[in-house]
Every structure is written in structure tokens, then in C-alpha cells.
Design an enzyme around this catalytic site. Sequence first.
Site, PDB file in Angstrom:
ATOM      1  N   SER A 138       0.883  -1.171   0.000  1.00  0.00           N
ATOM      2  CA  SER A 138       0.000   0.000   0.000  1.00  0.00           C
ATOM      3  C   SER A 138       0.918   1.217   0.000  1.00  0.00           C
ATOM      4  O   SER A 138       2.114   1.093   0.331  1.00  0.00           O
ATOM      5  CB  SER A 138      -0.834  -0.022   1.288  1.00  0.00           C
ATOM      6  OG  SER A 138      -1.421   1.235   1.531  1.00  0.00           O
ATOM      7  N   TYR A 151      -2.164  -1.647  10.436  1.00  0.00           N
ATOM      8  CA  TYR A 151      -2.136  -1.772   8.967  1.00  0.00           C
ATOM      9  C   TYR A 151      -0.842  -1.179   8.421  1.00  0.00           C
ATOM     10  O   TYR A 151      -0.132  -1.806   7.632  1.00  0.00           O
ATOM     11  CB  TYR A 151      -3.362  -1.045   8.408  1.00  0.00           C
ATOM     12  CG  TYR A 151      -3.569  -1.147   6.911  1.00  0.00           C
ATOM     13  CD1 TYR A 151      -4.300  -2.206   6.363  1.00  0.00           C
ATOM     14  CD2 TYR A 151      -3.079  -0.181   6.033  1.00  0.00           C
ATOM     15  CE1 TYR A 151      -4.519  -2.297   4.996  1.00  0.00           C
ATOM     16  CE2 TYR A 151      -3.299  -0.264   4.664  1.00  0.00           C
ATOM     17  CZ  TYR A 151      -4.016  -1.329   4.157  1.00  0.00           C
ATOM     18  OH  TYR A 151      -4.241  -1.406   2.795  1.00  0.00           O
TER      19      TYR A 151
END
Length: 256
Positions: A138, A151
Site C-alpha cells: 500500500s 495496517y
Amino acid sequence: MNLNGKICVITGGASGIGLEIARVFAEAGGIVAIADLNSDGAQEAARNLGDEHLGIAMDVTDEATVQRGVEQVIAAHGRVDVLVSNAGIQMVKRVEEFSYDEWRKVVSIHLDGAFLTSRAVLPGMYQRGSGTILYMGSVHSQEASALKAPYVSAKHALMGLARTIAKEGGPKGVRTNVICPGFVKTPLVEKQIPEQARDLGISEQEVVSKVMLGETVDNEFTTVDDIARTALFLASFPTNALTGQSIVVSHGWRMD
Ligand code: NAD
């Protein structure tokens, strides 16, 4: 770009980015195994692609189901050529509000899942002297945002795993790369919009235009198609020249 009958396992392929990667890989001549916690969704997605594709029940945090799932693919097709470690979830809250269980759940799906699935496919790849592993990182593999500590931590850690396997696997013909998407409108992101609006005390529209897209060059979402085409490029790349790298696909959010 062609996958020429390559056997591709895609975790989290029943929805969102993984589902589109499965579609694009199948269209490019790959044979895909869609491995997902949502077993019905995985099977339906595979059925929609055609008879040779498989839907597999797999919890990427569970050693036994990962091993069984990979064995199922090998029993059906003899090998795994490409792994896309993509399954993921998101939880949005401040560090001090996370329970330890919540922290571990997010980190485990992203990081333990990447480790367990890689470990399951690597011996076969090493035996044949070829293979490709793609990790779904990401922009949060390179950069932090508030409210996403587990995350962001797990996505950063994936860079370490990818680079380590690139070094161990290079001499054995196995390469690894990390795809780093910006915001893509999938169920994972749709869910965050009201949650972030509540936590940050702003409107949902502001979450989209400022928090999610504020640092893009054009205030646009990245699409599942953008990511699937990047995955196809990396999976079909013919040599080990491109290994241990990350590629950010984000409308300019985070430029290296
Ligand atoms: P999604 O929610 O649409 O799909 C995630 C899939 O993972 C679902 O099918 C779900 O059932 C599966 N899954 C969840 N836990 C699992 C487990 N333990 N074992 C097996 N499967 C499991 O989400 P998405 O947006 O398509 O996300 C896919 C990946 O892309 C994730 O790793 C996510 O972090 C990453 N990503 C997404 C975005 C985005 O903006 N959507 C941005 C950057 C990175």
C-alpha cells in the site's frame, strides 16, 4: 503481456482488487486459484472465470488451511508459478484504542498471511528454479496515516519480507515485488469512509477529498483495473531484473 498457462494463486481473490487480478490474469492466459476466507465467494468467482480455475477455502492466518489450499492447487495443476498475497482487512482507530486482539488480527492477516503463503509455495518454486511472488502492499508500506497503526506497520513489514525473499530466492529463479496502491474504492475502503468521518469529526465528503485523495495529483481514486494491470506486468515480467522492488500506483500520492 501473457501468462501462458501459469498457475496463479491469489489470496483474497473473492472481492475487490484480488477479484480483478484474477479476472485479468485469466484473460491473459493464467490459470487462477482464488483463495479466500469467503469460500462461497471464491468458488463463485472461479466458476465465473471458467472450468480450469479453482476456488479455495483459505484463512491465510491458519497454517493448516494455507498448506491444504496450496496442496489442492498442486494436486489439480502440478505447481504454483505465481503467488499474489493480497488478502487484507482494515481497522481504523487510534493506537490507544486498539485491543491487543485487534492489533494482532490486522497484523496477522497481512504479515503472517504473506509469510505462510510464501512458505507454502517456495519449495516448489525453488525445485523448478522459477516463480514470482507479489505482495499487496500500500502507499502505507512507505508512509503513515493516523488511525491505521497495525495496517501501516504490517504493510511496512511486507517490504522487509519481499526484499529478504528476493535475496534468498534470486539465485533460485524466484522474484518478489510489492504493489503499493493508493485508495481504491473496494469494500475495504467503503467501510472506512463513515468510520474516519466519525473519528476525525469531519464529513464523509471531506474524508474522500482531503484524507483519501488530498495528496493525489488529480483527486482521483486508483481503480482495481490499475492495480490488476500492474500485477500482470510484474507477474509476466520475463527476467529476475525486476525483483525486490515496490511500485506505487496512486495518482501521485507519495512520489519516490
Ligand atoms: P476487499 O475487502 O475488497 O477484499 C479483501 C479480501 O480478502 C476479501 O475477499 C476477504 O474475504 C479476504 N480476506 C480477509 N481476511 C482473510 C483471511 N484471513 N484469509 C483469506 N482471505 C481473507 O479489500 P481490497 O481493497 O480488495 O484489498 C485487497 C488488498 O489490497 C489488501 O491487502 C489491502 O490492504 C490492499 N490495499 C487496498 C487498498 C484500497 O484502497 N482498497 C489500498 C492499498 C492496499
